[in-house]
Design a protein around this motif. Structure first.
Motif, short mmCIF file in Angstrom:
data_model
loop_
_atom_site.label_atom_id
_atom_site.label_comp_id
_atom_site.label_asym_id
_atom_site.label_seq_id
_atom_site.Cartn_x
_atom_site.Cartn_y
_atom_site.Cartn_z
N LEU A 1 54.03 45.23 44.78
CA LEU A 1 54.84 45.60 45.93
C LEU A 1 55.97 44.58 46.08
CD1 LEU A 1 55.16 47.36 48.53
CD2 LEU A 1 53.64 45.70 49.64
N PRO A 2 57.21 44.94 45.79
CA PRO A 2 58.32 43.99 45.93
C PRO A 2 58.39 43.41 47.34
CG PRO A 2 59.04 45.95 44.77
CD PRO A 2 57.66 46.25 45.32
N GLY A 3 58.49 42.09 47.42
CA GLY A 3 58.55 41.42 48.71
C GLY A 3 57.23 41.43 49.45
N GLY A 4 56.15 41.76 48.77
CA GLY A 4 54.84 41.89 49.41
C GLY A 4 54.18 40.57 49.74
N ILE A 5 53.14 40.67 50.54
CA ILE A 5 52.30 39.53 50.91
C ILE A 5 50.92 39.82 50.33
CG2 ILE A 5 51.38 38.15 52.80
CD1 ILE A 5 53.63 39.28 54.57
N TRP B 1 40.79 27.78 33.18
CA TRP B 1 40.80 28.84 34.19
C TRP B 1 40.12 30.10 33.68
CZ3 TRP B 1 42.87 27.96 38.94
CH2 TRP B 1 43.77 26.90 39.08
N GLN B 2 39.54 30.87 34.59
CA GLN B 2 39.15 32.23 34.23
C GLN B 2 40.43 33.00 33.94
OE1 GLN B 2 36.62 34.04 37.19
NE2 GLN B 2 34.94 32.63 36.77
N LYS B 3 40.36 33.95 33.06
CA LYS B 3 41.56 34.66 32.61
C LYS B 3 42.25 35.45 33.71
CE LYS B 3 41.34 33.35 28.37
NZ LYS B 3 42.04 32.11 28.13
N ARG B 4 41.50 36.05 34.58
CA ARG B 4 42.09 36.92 35.59
C ARG B 4 42.02 36.27 36.96
NH1 ARG B 4 39.76 40.27 31.83
NH2 ARG B 4 41.19 41.78 30.95
N PHE B 5 42.51 36.98 37.93
CA PHE B 5 42.42 36.54 39.32
C PHE B 5 42.20 37.77 40.17
CE2 PHE B 5 46.91 37.00 38.24
CZ PHE B 5 47.33 37.92 39.18
N TRP B 6 41.75 37.55 41.39
CA TRP B 6 41.53 38.64 42.32
C TRP B 6 42.69 38.65 43.31
CZ3 TRP B 6 40.78 39.40 47.55
CH2 TRP B 6 40.27 40.65 47.91
N GLU B 7 43.17 39.84 43.61
CA GLU B 7 44.31 39.97 44.53
C GLU B 7 44.07 41.11 45.50
OE1 GLU B 7 46.80 43.52 43.99
OE2 GLU B 7 45.84 42.52 42.32
N HIS B 8 44.60 40.93 46.70
CA HIS B 8 44.51 41.92 47.77
C HIS B 8 45.87 41.97 48.46
CE1 HIS B 8 43.30 43.79 51.58
NE2 HIS B 8 43.80 42.73 52.19
N THR B 9 46.41 43.15 48.62
CA THR B 9 47.67 43.31 49.33
C THR B 9 47.42 43.23 50.83
OG1 THR B 9 48.47 44.75 47.57
CG2 THR B 9 49.69 44.80 49.64
N ILE B 10 48.14 42.34 51.50
CA ILE B 10 48.02 42.22 52.95
C ILE B 10 48.70 43.43 53.58
CG2 ILE B 10 48.61 40.82 54.97
CD1 ILE B 10 46.66 39.36 53.17
N ARG B 11 47.96 44.14 54.42
CA ARG B 11 48.44 45.40 54.98
C ARG B 11 49.21 45.26 56.29
NH1 ARG B 11 43.32 46.09 53.09
NH2 ARG B 11 42.44 45.81 55.14
N ASP B 12 48.80 44.30 57.10
CA ASP B 12 49.42 44.15 58.41
C ASP B 12 49.11 42.78 58.97
OD1 ASP B 12 46.74 44.33 59.40
OD2 ASP B 12 46.95 46.48 59.76
#
Length: 178
Positions: A9-13, A106-117
């Motif tokens: 998401l461009p400009g996302g948090i 490091w572990q190869k991947r990471f966990w991510e969550h898009t902040i909704r509000d």
């Protein structure tokens, strides 16, 4: 093979969790100044806002806001992880290598969550700031030195004693209730 779906998401948090390959390692806090430098270097090359962060011995949690029109958080994490790894190696810390000859820090991947509000942001920031207590590293979040909680307190966003004794009862700090 599992296909990971990321929300670019461009400009996302975004809220992130990154973990060391060796979960018994304390490299992140042992070399916190090198990690800080890796963040600064990456931010100079690829700007982002670091809204909240906690660094624990073997993993970190962060909330990152990307610039308008930019959705590439993966490159930023690749740069941070790489710069930190190079710095640790340059400091003479022995690191094992994986089957391809790459450093296995490091572990190869990471966990991510898009902040909704705003509420989601607050929930994730609370989770970040309370995490050292959750892992029984300290009894109060303010006692953990590697946390943006101190910046929040200086800015008057949270009280200095936020999350102290008894605060854990006020919410689950972003974790699912089972």
């Amino acid at each position: 093979m599992v296909r990971y779906r990321r929300n670019f998401l461009p400009g996302g948090i975004f809220f992130f969790t990154l973990t060391l390959d060796d979960r018994s390692s304390s490299a992140l806090v042992d070399h916190a100044s090198l990690l800080r430098a890796a963040f600064r270097k990456t931010r100079n090359e690829r700007p982002f806002a670091l809204d909240a962060v906690v660094v624990l011995p073997d993993h970190l949690h962060a909330i990152m806001t990307l610039p308008e029109g930019d959705a590439d958080f993966s490159d930023r994490w690749r740069r941070i992880k790489s710069a930190f790894t190079r710095s640790v190696v340059a400091a003479g810390v022995p690191l094992s290598r994986d089957h391809r000859g790459e450093y296995a820090l490091w572990q190869k991947r990471f966990w991510e969550h898009t902040i909704r509000d705003e509420r989601d942001f607050e929930r994730c920031a609370d989770y970040i700031h309370f995490n050292p207590v959750k892992h029984r590293l300290v009894s109060s979040p303010a006692d953990w030195p590697f946390s943006s909680l101190h910046r929040y307190a200086r800015a008057g966003i949270l009280p200095r004693d936020w999350g102290g004794y008894g605060e854990a009862d006020r919410g689950n700090f972003g974790e699912r209730a089972d």
